[in-house]
Design a protein around this motif. Structure first.
Motif: not given
Length: 232
Positions: A59-65, A79-81, A121-129
């Motif tokens: 969910q955090k990754s989708m929001t960042t994306l 955002a809907k996801s 962590n892989f998804l979060l890092a991809s979305a963030t960086y």
């Protein structure tokens, strides 16, 4: 043949480079037994509890994306996801635990497994960086691989979902609406790669491959003996 066809050359390449991983996913005992309804309830419950923890990072990754989206349509999709789709999945998981058999295997305060943490962590890092195209490719298996596997599990059930212990899960991921959402995600990633540079496209393909491997590991880990699972 894929249930969801690639949307162009870039997603076709992603599909091609993961052929070996997808073949192993197709043969996973976890999915075959889930479809047949013979999967050990403890193993399914462990999977669902890990998935619930994974959904927080997802969910955090989708929001960042969504914040990186180049246009309003892409922003609305991610955002809907982040809001609607995740809420529906959480509700589905809670519905599963209204079953006494599954509820009896639920472990309060269960830690996150090593595989779950690595994927999260892989998804979060991809979305963030990383760039938009790479980050979108990293989350694409959450849609594409799940949609393909959901239909495969439905076929394994032979349509006999009445009284099926895991019928709620099977119906959720084999549903036409989920397939439609996954197809839209494929299109978005294709378009993002179209406007990306060559090096970025290569990273996007690799991100998709790594995420597909994480999907495989996510479905292999429940089959381990509980004493052999690594929690952190």
């Amino acid at each position: 043949m894929a249930l969801i066809e690639p949307a162009g050359a870039h997603t076709a390449r992603m599909w091609e480079v993961t052929a070996d991983i997808r073949a192993r996913i197709d043969a996973l005992p976890f999915l075959a037994e889930l479809g047949a309804g013979t999967l050990d309830p403890e193993k399914f419950t462990f999977y669902i509890q890990q998935d619930a923890q994974y959904l927080v990072a997802y969910q955090k990754s989708m929001t960042t994306l969504a914040g990186k989206a180049p246009g309003a349509d892409d922003l609305r999709f991610w955002a809907k996801s982040a809001v609607g789709a995740v809420a529906e999945e959480k509700a589905m998981q809670e519905e599963l635990f209204t079953n006494d058999t599954l509820a009896s295997h639920r472990v309060e305060g269960l830690g996150m497994s090593l595989h779950t943490a690595a994927y999260s962590n892989f998804l979060l890092a991809s979305a963030t960086y990383d760039t938009y195209a790479v980050a979108a490719a990293a989350v694409l298996p959450c849609y594409w691989i799940y949609a393909e596997s959901g239909v495969a599990v439905l076929e394994a059930s032979k349509g006999a979902l009445e009284g099926h212990l895991y019928g709620t899960w099977v119906e959720a991921y084999a549903d036409d609406s989920f397939t439609s959402i996954a197809r839209e995600a494929v299109r978005i990633v294709e378009e993002a790669c179209d406007v990306a540079g060559e090096a970025e496209r290569e990273r996007a393909v690799e991100a998709f491959r790594q995420a597909t491997r994480f999907e495989e590991l996510f479905w292999t880990q429940p089959m381990d003996d509980p004493a052999d699972r690594t929690l952190i």
